[in-house]
Design a protein around this motif. Structure first.
Motif: not given
Length: 160
Positions: A47-49, A51-56, A89-95
């Motif tokens: 996130x500090x970089x 980037x958009x992240x998805x945690x499975x 969820x769509x707006x969050x940088x981490x899903x």
């Protein structure tokens, strides 16, 4: 103007289809904080970089536990996140969600025992390897799968 069109098209192709995916395996040590806390730390770093992240996660319960943890950890920091299906969820940088919910992102953090299908769709795949020997075999299989796909996974030992 003619010279700009091909260049823009090339840039778009590079962004949407990365040439290769970097896969990193994080091996938890006996004194490490655990998979969910490491996932929080890795998400914060990405996130500090910007980037958009998805945690499975492997289950709805696991998603809920991680969601709760991300409100508290890392201490003194907030990781803006949402579970798939939440209104924001769509707006969050981490899903946070299951493999079937995976959408285009920069970084995938995998807490599931299976490898990510078509990892080349992403810039990075971060695999967290449990400390317990009986749980490590799934990670060994994932490592071989990524190698067979022509990727060169890296490993990192996490002891703190």
């Amino acid at each position: 103007m003619n010279g700009l069109a091909p260049q823009s098209q090339t840039l778009t192709e590079e962004i949407t289809q990365p040439e290769s995916c970097q896969v990193d395996f994080y091996l938890l040590g006996q004194s490490s904080p655990g998979a969910n806390k490491l996932a929080c730390r890795l998400a914060l770093m990405a996130l500090e970089r910007k980037q958009k992240i998805f945690i499975i996660t492997p289950s709805e319960d696991s998603s809920e536990q991680l969601d709760e943890l991300m409100w508290q950890y890392p201490k003194g920091r907030f990781v803006p996140h949402a579970r798939v299906g939440d209104p924001d969820a769509v707006k969050a940088p981490v899903s946070i969600g299951g493999l079937s919910d995976l959408n285009p992102v920069d970084v995938v953090i995998n807490l599931c025992p299976g490898a990510i299908p078509q990892p080349e769709r992403f810039n990075r795949v971060l695999e967290i390897v449990p400390y317990a020997d009986d749980e490590r075999e799934a990670s060994r299989v994932k490592y071989r799968i990524y190698r067979n796909l022509g990727l060169d996974p890296r490993t990192h030992e996490i002891n703190k």
